[in-house]
Design a protein around this motif. Structure first.
Motif, short mmCIF file in Angstrom:
data_model
loop_
_atom_site.label_atom_id
_atom_site.label_comp_id
_atom_site.label_asym_id
_atom_site.label_seq_id
_atom_site.Cartn_x
_atom_site.Cartn_y
_atom_site.Cartn_z
N ASP A 3 69.20 -40.04 -32.53
CA ASP A 3 68.12 -40.99 -32.74
C ASP A 3 68.65 -42.21 -33.49
O ASP A 3 69.53 -42.10 -34.35
N GLU A 4 68.10 -43.35 -33.19
CA GLU A 4 68.55 -44.59 -33.83
C GLU A 4 68.19 -44.67 -35.30
O GLU A 4 68.71 -45.52 -36.03
N ARG A 5 67.30 -43.76 -35.77
CA ARG A 5 66.91 -43.80 -37.18
C ARG A 5 68.04 -43.38 -38.13
O ARG A 5 67.99 -43.68 -39.32
#
Length: 336
Positions: free
Chosen positions: A160-162
């Motif tokens: 995930d880009e988080r």
């Protein structure tokens, strides 16, 4: 308490569980029982595993069998010297490769409406190592390719880009991640990666990239370990509670990674703190407390974060299995 004592009492308590229908935590519990059989000469645990597999072998394969402890089945074949587990393992592998897929990843429960589109992080513990060990026992590199495919397809969907952590699940129907940063999910993934790498030959074309991926995930965990040795049930969320199986999973994964050369010496001290934390919640009856209950990503009728914050804790098979695996790795590493 020594690692040998911890493994012995955890296995004794885990022999009370029934493994009549496979569930998410059963594989690591059977793996832990086999660790006890192998390292302590624990015949009762070996017979518990035998009974579970013999009952299963009498049934036709169905959708629930995606949770069959395939790696444990192959280890049992080696420990018992019997041929039928390997034969049944090949049938299981063929069954697993025939399921529907989405974005390259398998959809193992198309029979259940709320799960029919779901890819789970837990699978990184269950399946890649099974395929890699099957390749080793059969001398068939096709199954090494399947192991790599299972690993990479899951990682591509669950990152995930988080941040650096993995999600609990990917809903291929809604194209949505659930449960970013689930601590036990990272434990399922990291231990599975390290165990899989142990079965992949050093000269395999994909191995360097897989090692790098496992190391990246492992290093991301160091900064979020609590001073108590535990991790939060959501790794990045300090408002979520400190959860016991995270310590056991990462103690086991770090020790195995160090022992097999995947991880460096910087993991020794975090591994020891995680092991001490695990012992802090293992009672004299062999029960590991403070383990979050069954965690249904995306299908609980509440917000994801609220669910992780409010899940009760209990003694359960995945907690018992993680404690046994952690104790076994302490023994194999020669640490007290």
């Amino acid at each position: 308490m020594t690692p040998e004592e911890a493994l012995r009492i955890s296995a004794k308590r885990s022999n009370d569980y029934d493994f009549g229908v496979w569930f998410w935590g059963d594989a690591i519990a059977l793996d832990g029982l086999l660790d006890s059989a192998e390292l302590l000469g624990d015949e009762r645990s070996l017979e518990q595993v035998r009974g579970a597999f013999e009952r299963w072998s009498d049934r036709p394969l169905g959708w629930a069998d995606h949770l069959t402890p395939g790696a444990a089945l192959l280890r049992f074949a080696e420990l018992s010297g019997e041929s039928w587990p390997l034969e049944r393992a090949q049938e299981l592998a063929a069954h697993l490769t025939a399921v529907p897929r989405a974005s390259g990843a398998p959809l193992y429960r198309p029979d259940i409406p709320q799960y029919r589109h779901t890819v789970w992080v837990d699978t990184l513990y269950h399946v890649p190592v099974f395929y890699a060990l099957l390749a080793k026992q059969l001398g068939d590199d096709l199954w090494l390719d399947k192991a790599v495919e299972e690993w990479t397809s899951h990682m591509s969907l669950l990152t995930d880009e988080r941040g650096p952590f993995l999600a609990h699940s990917w809903d291929s129907g809604m194209h949505r991640l659930h449960g970013y940063g689930w601590g036990r999910g990272a434990g399922w993934a990291l231990y599975g990666m390290i165990e899989t790498l142990e079965a992949i030959p050093s000269g395999h074309l994909n191995r360097p990239a897989l090692v790098t991926e496992a190391q990246k995930l492992a290093h991301s965990l160091l900064d979020v370990q609590d001073h108590t040795g535990y991790w939060h049930t959501l790794l990045h969320d300090r408002e979520s509670y400190l959860e016991t199986s995270t310590a056991a999973f990462f103690a086991a994964a770090f020790r195995r990674g160090i022992r097999t050369g995947v991880l460096g010496e910087e993991f020794v001290e975090p591994a020891e703190r995680a092991w001490r934390a695990t012992l802090g919640r293992l009672d004299t009856q062999g029960e590991l407390w403070g383990v979050s209950a069954c965690t249904y990503a995306s299908v609980a009728n509440i917000d994801d974060v609220v669910m992780y914050h409010t899940l009760p804790t209990e003694v359960n098979v995945w907690g018992q299995g993680s404690a046994m695996r952690a104790a076994a790795e302490q023994i194999r590493s020669g640490t007290s």
